[in-house]
Design an enzyme around this catalytic site. Structure first.
Site, short mmCIF file in Angstrom:
data_model
loop_
_atom_site.label_atom_id
_atom_site.label_comp_id
_atom_site.label_asym_id
_atom_site.label_seq_id
_atom_site.Cartn_x
_atom_site.Cartn_y
_atom_site.Cartn_z
CE1 TYR A 115 -3.16 2.99 0.74
CE2 TYR A 115 -2.64 2.79 3.07
CZ TYR A 115 -3.27 3.45 2.04
OH TYR A 115 -4.02 4.56 2.32
CB ILE A 116 2.88 2.98 2.58
CG1 ILE A 116 1.68 2.93 3.54
CG2 ILE A 116 3.57 4.33 2.67
CD1 ILE A 116 2.04 2.94 5.01
CE LYS B 95 -1.17 -3.38 6.05
NZ LYS B 95 -1.66 -2.23 5.34
CB SER C 84 3.89 2.41 13.75
OG SER C 84 2.58 2.51 14.21
CE1 TYR D 249 3.38 -3.62 12.27
CE2 TYR D 249 2.11 -2.20 13.72
CZ TYR D 249 2.86 -2.37 12.57
OH TYR D 249 3.10 -1.31 11.74
CE LYS E 79 6.41 -1.45 11.69
NZ LYS E 79 7.18 -1.63 10.46
CG PHE F 59 0.38 9.91 13.69
CD1 PHE F 59 1.75 10.16 13.55
CD2 PHE F 59 -0.16 10.01 14.96
CE1 PHE F 59 2.55 10.49 14.65
CE2 PHE F 59 0.62 10.35 16.06
CZ PHE F 59 1.98 10.58 15.91
CG ASN G 94 -7.31 -6.38 10.76
OD1 ASN G 94 -8.11 -7.15 11.29
ND2 ASN G 94 -6.24 -6.80 10.11
CB VAL H 80 -18.71 2.67 15.53
CG1 VAL H 80 -17.96 3.75 16.29
CG2 VAL H 80 -19.01 3.12 14.11
P1 NAD Z 1 1.47 -3.65 3.08
O1 NAD Z 1 1.22 -4.98 3.68
O2 NAD Z 1 0.52 -3.15 2.07
O3 NAD Z 1 2.92 -3.63 2.42
C1 NAD Z 1 4.00 -4.37 2.93
C2 NAD Z 1 4.62 -5.16 1.79
O4 NAD Z 1 5.73 -5.89 2.27
C3 NAD Z 1 3.66 -6.17 1.17
O5 NAD Z 1 3.60 -5.96 -0.24
C4 NAD Z 1 4.26 -7.53 1.51
O6 NAD Z 1 4.03 -8.47 0.49
C5 NAD Z 1 5.72 -7.19 1.68
N1 NAD Z 1 6.46 -8.07 2.59
C6 NAD Z 1 6.15 -8.40 3.88
N2 NAD Z 1 7.09 -9.21 4.39
C7 NAD Z 1 8.05 -9.38 3.42
C8 NAD Z 1 9.27 -10.10 3.35
N3 NAD Z 1 9.71 -10.84 4.38
N4 NAD Z 1 9.99 -10.05 2.22
C9 NAD Z 1 9.56 -9.33 1.15
N5 NAD Z 1 8.41 -8.63 1.16
C10 NAD Z 1 7.66 -8.66 2.28
O7 NAD Z 1 1.64 -2.62 4.28
P2 NAD Z 1 1.68 -1.02 4.26
O8 NAD Z 1 0.42 -0.53 4.86
O9 NAD Z 1 2.11 -0.52 2.95
O10 NAD Z 1 2.82 -0.78 5.35
C11 NAD Z 1 4.16 -0.57 4.99
C12 NAD Z 1 5.00 -0.39 6.23
O11 NAD Z 1 4.50 0.70 6.99
C13 NAD Z 1 5.00 -1.59 7.18
O12 NAD Z 1 6.30 -1.71 7.72
C14 NAD Z 1 4.02 -1.20 8.24
O13 NAD Z 1 4.28 -1.84 9.46
C15 NAD Z 1 4.26 0.30 8.33
N6 NAD Z 1 3.12 1.05 8.85
C16 NAD Z 1 1.91 0.95 8.24
C17 NAD Z 1 0.82 1.65 8.75
C18 NAD Z 1 -0.56 1.52 8.13
O14 NAD Z 1 -1.53 1.86 8.78
N7 NAD Z 1 -0.68 1.03 6.90
C19 NAD Z 1 0.99 2.49 9.86
C20 NAD Z 1 2.25 2.58 10.44
C21 NAD Z 1 3.32 1.86 9.94
C1 WQD Z 2 -8.96 3.54 13.65
C2 WQD Z 2 -10.15 3.80 14.57
C3 WQD Z 2 -10.84 1.86 15.79
C4 WQD Z 2 -12.19 -0.53 12.44
C5 WQD Z 2 -3.72 0.57 13.43
C6 WQD Z 2 -2.53 -0.03 14.14
C7 WQD Z 2 -1.42 0.96 14.17
C8 WQD Z 2 -1.13 1.51 12.78
C9 WQD Z 2 -2.34 1.97 12.07
C10 WQD Z 2 0.64 0.25 11.81
C11 WQD Z 2 -10.00 3.12 15.94
C12 WQD Z 2 -11.94 2.31 14.85
C13 WQD Z 2 -11.69 0.50 13.21
C14 WQD Z 2 -13.59 -0.84 12.54
C15 WQD Z 2 -13.84 0.95 14.13
N1 WQD Z 2 -0.57 0.52 11.94
N2 WQD Z 2 -12.49 1.22 14.05
N3 WQD Z 2 -14.35 -0.07 13.37
O1 WQD Z 2 -6.15 1.03 15.38
O2 WQD Z 2 -5.57 3.48 15.01
O3 WQD Z 2 -4.10 1.75 14.12
O4 WQD Z 2 -3.35 0.95 12.12
O5 WQD Z 2 1.56 0.63 12.47
O6 WQD Z 2 -0.32 0.31 14.71
O7 WQD Z 2 -2.91 -0.37 15.45
O8 WQD Z 2 -6.28 2.06 13.06
O9 WQD Z 2 -7.90 1.93 11.22
O10 WQD Z 2 -7.73 -0.01 12.83
O11 WQD Z 2 -8.71 2.13 13.62
O12 WQD Z 2 -14.57 1.59 14.88
O13 WQD Z 2 -14.09 -1.78 11.92
O14 WQD Z 2 -11.31 3.22 13.97
O15 WQD Z 2 -11.39 1.41 17.02
O16 WQD Z 2 -10.56 3.98 16.88
P1 WQD Z 2 -5.59 2.08 14.51
P2 WQD Z 2 -7.67 1.46 12.59
#
Ligand code: NAD
Ligand code: WQD
Length: 339
Positions: free
Chosen positions: A11-12, A85, A125, A150, A154, A178, A198, A217
């Site tokens: 995604y990111i 994640k 994160s 998880y 981090k 965030f 999730n 919610v």
């Molecule tokens: P994502 O799952 O969409 O992307 C992660 C990618 O890494 C996937 O394409 C997966 O196939 C690949 N991957 C995982 N393990 C691997 C491995 N061992 N070898 C090769 N490829 C591997 O997740 P995202 O939302 O894009 O998140 C990217 C990063 O940002 C992660 O480190 C995540 O923990 C961090 N992050 C995400 C969020 C969020 O809310 N999405 C928030 C904070 C931090």
């Molecule tokens: C946002 C708000 C839920 C789903 C998570 C990880 C965090 C970071 C980002 C990677 C919360 C509420 C959610 C639903 C709801 N990831 N909610 N109904 O929990 O802030 O963070 O993703 O590092 O580590 O914990 O994000 O999008 O899950 O929730 O009411 O079906 O929405 O309770 O208040 P969160 P979220």
């Protein structure tokens, strides 16, 4: 300027590859497709006109990773997104999370040292702050005991990086995200959760499109104005652009110290109900939701103090909540219409 983007079909990562390519960087993606699809490479090419180099393998594989680095010693930097994640899954399968998230990082650091690749940007994160004592939360806030394996990966990763840097010539920037939401304006890339989402926004858009019956919610008895939990949602394209700024800062040798940490948030907190209202406003859809009990492990409210990133990086998140929810909805509709 060649940059490795691990997790670059995710995604990111995919949004960051687009921004890097649009700013003239050459990108190499490594991803094992454990949580993404190879078709993302086509979408990146469709947006930028450039097909990134893609190697599919598991970064936990030490030999494979070492071989990769020996063939790409001309890398100027690495943006390391690849990780598992899902917070809930990490509670069920902690070893799977520790192995994937930590071993991959160690293999990358080893490859960097052996091949003199100096610059690492790491995906951290806001989860490291837990429920902060003061809001908005700055980078100086204490790290709280992680609520999940998880989150712990981090925290440990930041420590592994910090210790490695102290004993080597490497530089690193940890970016503490965030809540990234939304999608690229082209609607060719976006968030694609496997199975039941999730996270809030994919659950909203999948409910509105008819894949899920109803959004739950989680709690309306928090100590917030409308009782629902508050987060700092940030548009994924704003987030992606911060990575380009970070990598340029490293290559341009503008770092103030070898390991820097930045919050990536907007500085605005929105409640779950505010996100739902925004979605309804921009989509014209009525969302089916009901209030249920709190979700275990959720913090009540957290939003960033982005002043340090804004001042030091010269970067600012620009997109509004309505732009975030509108782009998420546009992506959901476009993706489903292609299936
Ligand atoms: P994502 O799952 O969409 O992307 C992660 C990618 O890494 C996937 O394409 C997966 O196939 C690949 N991957 C995982 N393990 C691997 C491995 N061992 N070898 C090769 N490829 C591997 O997740 P995202 O939302 O894009 O998140 C990217 C990063 O940002 C992660 O480190 C995540 O923990 C961090 N992050 C995400 C969020 C969020 O809310 N999405 C928030 C904070 C931090
Ligand atoms: C946002 C708000 C839920 C789903 C998570 C990880 C965090 C970071 C980002 C990677 C919360 C509420 C959610 C639903 C709801 N990831 N909610 N109904 O929990 O802030 O963070 O993703 O590092 O580590 O914990 O994000 O999008 O899950 O929730 O009411 O079906 O929405 O309770 O208040 P969160 P979220």
């Amino acid at each position: 300027m060649k940059i490795l983007v691990t997790g670059g079909t995710g995604y990111i990562g995919s949004h960051t590859v687009v921004e890097l390519q649009q700013q003239g960087f050459t990108t190499v993606i490594v991803d094992n497709l454990s949580n993404s699809q190879a078709g993302v490479i086509d979408s990146i090419e469709a947006i930028t006109g450039i097909r990134p180099v893609f190697e599919q393998f598991d970064l936990v594989d030490r030999e494979r990773t070492a071989d990769f680095f020996s063939r790409h010693a001309d890398l100027k930097g690495i943006i390391h997104f690849a990780a598992y994640k899902a917070v809930g899954e990490s509670v069920e399968k902690p070893l799977m999370y520790y192995r994937n998230n930590l071993v991959s990082l160690m293999n990358i650091l080893e490859g960097m040292m052996l091949n003199n690749i100096p610059n690492l940007v790491f995906s951290s994160s806001c989860t490291v702050y837990g429920q902060p004592d003061e809001l908005p939360v700055s980078e100086l806030a204490p790290i709280k005991k992680a609520e999940s394996p998880y989150g712990n990966t981090k925290q440990i990763s930041e420590e592994v990086i910090s210790d490695t840097i102290r004993s080597s010539k490497l530089n690193a920037i940890a970016l503490r995200y965030f809540n990234p939401i939304g999608a690229h304006d082209s609607a060719l890339i976006g968030e694609l959760p496997l199975g039941v989402p999730n996270n809030l926004v994919p659950f909203i858009t999948q409910t509105a499109i008819g894949l899920r019956q109803q959004l739950s919610v989680f709690g309306d008895d928090y100590n917030t104005p409308d009782g629902t939990a508050i987060r700092d949602y940030i548009h994924v394209v704003d987030l992606a652009q911060a990575h380009v700024v970070a990598i340029k800062r490293m290559i341009g040798q503008q770092m103030k110290k070898p390991f820097e940490v930045f919050n990536l948030g907007t500085g605005n907190g929105y409640s779950v109900l505010e996100v739902i209202r925004s979605f309804e406003r921009v989509s014209g859809e009525k969302l089916n939701y009901r209030i249920v009990g709190r979700r275990a492990g959720d913090v009540e409210q957290v939003w960033a103090n982005p002043a340090f990133s804004n001042n030091e990086l010269g970067w600012k998140a620009l997109k509004s909540l309505d732009e975030m929810t509108a782009s998420a909805w546009k992506w959901e509709k476009a993706y489903r219409s292609r299936q």
